[in-house]
Design an enzyme around this catalytic site. Sequence first.
Site, PDB file in Angstrom:
ATOM      1  N   TYR A   1       0.768  -1.245   0.000  1.00  0.00           N
ATOM      2  CA  TYR A   1       0.000   0.000   0.000  1.00  0.00           C
ATOM      3  C   TYR A   1       0.803   1.303   0.000  1.00  0.00           C
ATOM      4  O   TYR A   1       0.216   2.369  -0.169  1.00  0.00           O
ATOM      5  CB  TYR A   1      -0.959   0.011   1.197  1.00  0.00           C
ATOM      6  CG  TYR A   1      -2.048  -1.035   1.053  1.00  0.00           C
ATOM      7  CD1 TYR A   1      -3.099  -0.853   0.164  1.00  0.00           C
ATOM      8  CD2 TYR A   1      -2.004  -2.207   1.799  1.00  0.00           C
ATOM      9  CE1 TYR A   1      -4.090  -1.808   0.028  1.00  0.00           C
ATOM     10  CE2 TYR A   1      -2.994  -3.176   1.664  1.00  0.00           C
ATOM     11  CZ  TYR A   1      -4.028  -2.970   0.779  1.00  0.00           C
ATOM     12  OH  TYR A   1      -5.013  -3.912   0.635  1.00  0.00           O
TER      13      TYR A   1
ATOM     14  N   PHE B   1     -10.109  -5.171  11.229  1.00  0.00           N
ATOM     15  CA  PHE B   1     -11.204  -5.011  10.267  1.00  0.00           C
ATOM     16  C   PHE B   1     -10.764  -5.434   8.876  1.00  0.00           C
ATOM     17  O   PHE B   1      -9.590  -5.632   8.645  1.00  0.00           O
ATOM     18  CB  PHE B   1     -11.717  -3.569  10.260  1.00  0.00           C
ATOM     19  CG  PHE B   1     -10.684  -2.527   9.929  1.00  0.00           C
ATOM     20  CD1 PHE B   1      -9.818  -2.054  10.914  1.00  0.00           C
ATOM     21  CD2 PHE B   1     -10.555  -2.022   8.648  1.00  0.00           C
ATOM     22  CE1 PHE B   1      -8.846  -1.086  10.611  1.00  0.00           C
ATOM     23  CE2 PHE B   1      -9.600  -1.051   8.338  1.00  0.00           C
ATOM     24  CZ  PHE B   1      -8.754  -0.594   9.321  1.00  0.00           C
TER      25      PHE B   1
HETATM   26  C1  LIG Z   1      -2.406  -7.593  -2.958  1.00  0.00           C
HETATM   27  C2  LIG Z   1      -3.260  -7.705  -4.234  1.00  0.00           C
HETATM   28  C3  LIG Z   1      -4.622  -7.122  -3.948  1.00  0.00           C
HETATM   29  C4  LIG Z   1      -2.550  -6.902  -5.341  1.00  0.00           C
HETATM   30  O1  LIG Z   1      -3.412  -6.815  -6.471  1.00  0.00           O
HETATM   31  P1  LIG Z   1      -2.835  -6.598  -7.954  1.00  0.00           P
HETATM   32  O2  LIG Z   1      -3.986  -6.318  -8.828  1.00  0.00           O
HETATM   33  O3  LIG Z   1      -1.934  -7.704  -8.300  1.00  0.00           O
HETATM   34  O4  LIG Z   1      -1.963  -5.263  -7.768  1.00  0.00           O
HETATM   35  P2  LIG Z   1      -1.478  -4.308  -8.939  1.00  0.00           P
HETATM   36  O5  LIG Z   1      -1.299  -5.102 -10.226  1.00  0.00           O
HETATM   37  O6  LIG Z   1      -2.354  -3.128  -9.044  1.00  0.00           O
HETATM   38  O7  LIG Z   1      -0.069  -3.909  -8.360  1.00  0.00           O
HETATM   39  C5  LIG Z   1       0.393  -2.605  -8.287  1.00  0.00           C
HETATM   40  C6  LIG Z   1       1.852  -2.644  -7.897  1.00  0.00           C
HETATM   41  O8  LIG Z   1       1.965  -3.189  -6.575  1.00  0.00           O
HETATM   42  C7  LIG Z   1       2.842  -4.308  -6.583  1.00  0.00           C
HETATM   43  N1  LIG Z   1       2.304  -5.292  -5.649  1.00  0.00           N
HETATM   44  C8  LIG Z   1       1.003  -5.661  -5.564  1.00  0.00           C
HETATM   45  N2  LIG Z   1       0.866  -6.586  -4.596  1.00  0.00           N
HETATM   46  C9  LIG Z   1       2.078  -6.786  -4.074  1.00  0.00           C
HETATM   47  C10 LIG Z   1       2.555  -7.617  -3.031  1.00  0.00           C
HETATM   48  N3  LIG Z   1       1.737  -8.448  -2.379  1.00  0.00           N
HETATM   49  N4  LIG Z   1       3.868  -7.563  -2.734  1.00  0.00           N
HETATM   50  C11 LIG Z   1       4.700  -6.740  -3.440  1.00  0.00           C
HETATM   51  N5  LIG Z   1       4.281  -5.918  -4.425  1.00  0.00           N
HETATM   52  C12 LIG Z   1       2.997  -5.950  -4.740  1.00  0.00           C
HETATM   53  C13 LIG Z   1       2.826  -4.805  -8.005  1.00  0.00           C
HETATM   54  O9  LIG Z   1       3.986  -5.520  -8.320  1.00  0.00           O
HETATM   55  C14 LIG Z   1       2.700  -3.531  -8.791  1.00  0.00           C
HETATM   56  O10 LIG Z   1       3.982  -2.925  -8.890  1.00  0.00           O
HETATM   57  P3  LIG Z   1       4.415  -2.045 -10.162  1.00  0.00           P
HETATM   58  O11 LIG Z   1       3.420  -0.900 -10.214  1.00  0.00           O
HETATM   59  O12 LIG Z   1       5.793  -1.625  -9.847  1.00  0.00           O
HETATM   60  O13 LIG Z   1       4.271  -2.962 -11.322  1.00  0.00           O
HETATM   61  C15 LIG Z   1      -3.378  -9.174  -4.683  1.00  0.00           C
HETATM   62  O14 LIG Z   1      -2.095  -9.696  -4.864  1.00  0.00           O
HETATM   63  C16 LIG Z   1      -4.165 -10.071  -3.728  1.00  0.00           C
HETATM   64  O15 LIG Z   1      -5.377 -10.185  -3.829  1.00  0.00           O
HETATM   65  N6  LIG Z   1      -3.458 -10.706  -2.760  1.00  0.00           N
HETATM   66  C17 LIG Z   1      -4.106 -11.640  -1.818  1.00  0.00           C
HETATM   67  C18 LIG Z   1      -5.069 -10.929  -0.882  1.00  0.00           C
HETATM   68  C19 LIG Z   1      -4.440  -9.781  -0.135  1.00  0.00           C
HETATM   69  O16 LIG Z   1      -3.358  -9.884   0.428  1.00  0.00           O
HETATM   70  N7  LIG Z   1      -5.137  -8.638  -0.102  1.00  0.00           N
HETATM   71  C20 LIG Z   1      -4.728  -7.442   0.595  1.00  0.00           C
HETATM   72  C21 LIG Z   1      -5.459  -7.385   1.887  1.00  0.00           C
HETATM   73  S1  LIG Z   1      -4.870  -6.103   2.950  1.00  0.00           S
END
Ligand SMILES: CC(C)(COP(=O)(O)OP(=O)(O)OC[C@H]1O[C@@H](n2cnc3c(N)ncnc32)[C@H](O)[C@@H]1OP(=O)(O)O)[C@@H](O)C(=O)NCCC(=O)NCCS
Length: 410
Positions: free
Chosen positions: A123, A410
């Site tokens: 984030y 949450f």
């Molecule tokens: C975390 C999550 C929501 C990311 O969604 P996503 O659609 O893949 O994210 P994006 O493609 O928009 O990524 C944006 C950037 O963040 C990075 N990023 C996203 N998730 C990341 C992670 N877990 N660790 C490291 N980097 C991450 C991406 O590499 C990308 O980097 P870039 O802009 O340099 O290419 C997804 O991996 C997920 O659902 N994870 C499991 C559930 C979870 O953990 N949710 C969060 C709850 S707090």
Amino acid sequence: MEIRPTTDQDLDVFVDTLHAAFGRFPETPIEGGGLWWSALETDRCLLALTADGRPVGTAAAHSFELTLPGETLVPAAGVTAVGVLPSHRRQGVLSAMMRHQLTELRARGEFLSVLLASEAPIYGRSGYGPATYTARLTVPRHQAAFAFPRARGTADAPATGSDSGSVELLRRAECGEILEEVYDRYRRAQPGALSRPHRWWALRAGQPPISPAPRYIAVHRDADGVPDGYASYSIGEANTLTVDETIATDDAAYTALARFVLGHDLVTQVVFKHVSPEHPLRWQLADFRAGEVSGDTDWLWVRLLDVPRALTARGWLMDGELVLDVDDPFLGEHGRYLLTVRDGKADCVPTDREPDLSLDVSDLGSVYLGGTAPSTLVRAGHIRAHRPGAATLADALFRAERSPHCLHWF
Ligand SMILES: CC(C)(COP(=O)(O)OP(=O)(O)OC[C@H]1O[C@@H](n2cnc3c(N)ncnc32)[C@H](O)[C@@H]1OP(=O)(O)O)[C@@H](O)C(=O)NCCC(=O)NCCS
């Protein structure tokens, strides 16, 4: 890709998509977590859909109140239920949802949002910074003696050991409104704490003690019999007593509850799950090394959406003046502000004066509640200080009356 609010009709699609993103099936019990989704506000849930209408991502927000330094209560969007299907990750779905959501929060007039991050790298890029911290404290029962005997203290300084109140042991189901009322009094005076809306308690949506998970509740009452604290706990494997939450409206009640749980017979150790970084409990034990700190982690992340409004909303402990140059790469924004604090209140206006500090909006989120020293972020290379003494002044200015802490999940 389309991003749109969920309707009452497709809340189940939202929940199903989120469960798939976390690798769970809806029927998988979420240990102690209660029916977390029952607390979702449908009009604040977002679904991301592919061009052919398949749901691939979710994000939502709760309407909380956050306590700022100076005991100011402000609305805060509690971002939650963020997930993208494994088949659609790293294609910008989260980034698109975050941008959509931040725009929507601003349209609602909200000037900050908060979240708990499942993984720390997610984030920061969308402008959130870690702002409160928490840790677990484990105390072996045989080292649980207090430095001060129970009766120590005077009428003028009662906080250390004296307690004219009482502790009553209840089962979770017997507590009625006591927990909700005590939590509400506590959170209004604790920087970094979030409100727990009544419907959360009514729906039993959340982790213990909100959820109906079996728990013992030690309720502390003051000398007049008014509840002013509680400890929610269970005794599990290897006779470990685990305290989910110790909530107290003052130090005397906290101490009395800590004495109560640490004084349990037949228990090998007591684990306090959420202790704030500067909590005095370790100092209260006769053996300073008895309390082992583990699981030291970030908890609440803060994202500012309106810098002048956010900085003028909180209370301040000392007078001072700083020019902050704030960059917000995620929203493509930049602002330079003169922050002037007098008599506990701040004024914050755009300026073209030379900056004292240059920082990203995520770093401003980290220092905002007073839980992260600006000088630490200068030393870490996040914040640039443009003159000697700027970081020290910022440290003194941003400090809160007590270290911010949040334990709401949450
Ligand atoms: C975390 C999550 C929501 C990311 O969604 P996503 O659609 O893949 O994210 P994006 O493609 O928009 O990524 C944006 C950037 O963040 C990075 N990023 C996203 N998730 C990341 C992670 N877990 N660790 C490291 N980097 C991450 C991406 O590499 C990308 O980097 P870039 O802009 O340099 O290419 C997804 O991996 C997920 O659902 N994870 C499991 C559930 C979870 O953990 N949710 C969060 C709850 S707090």
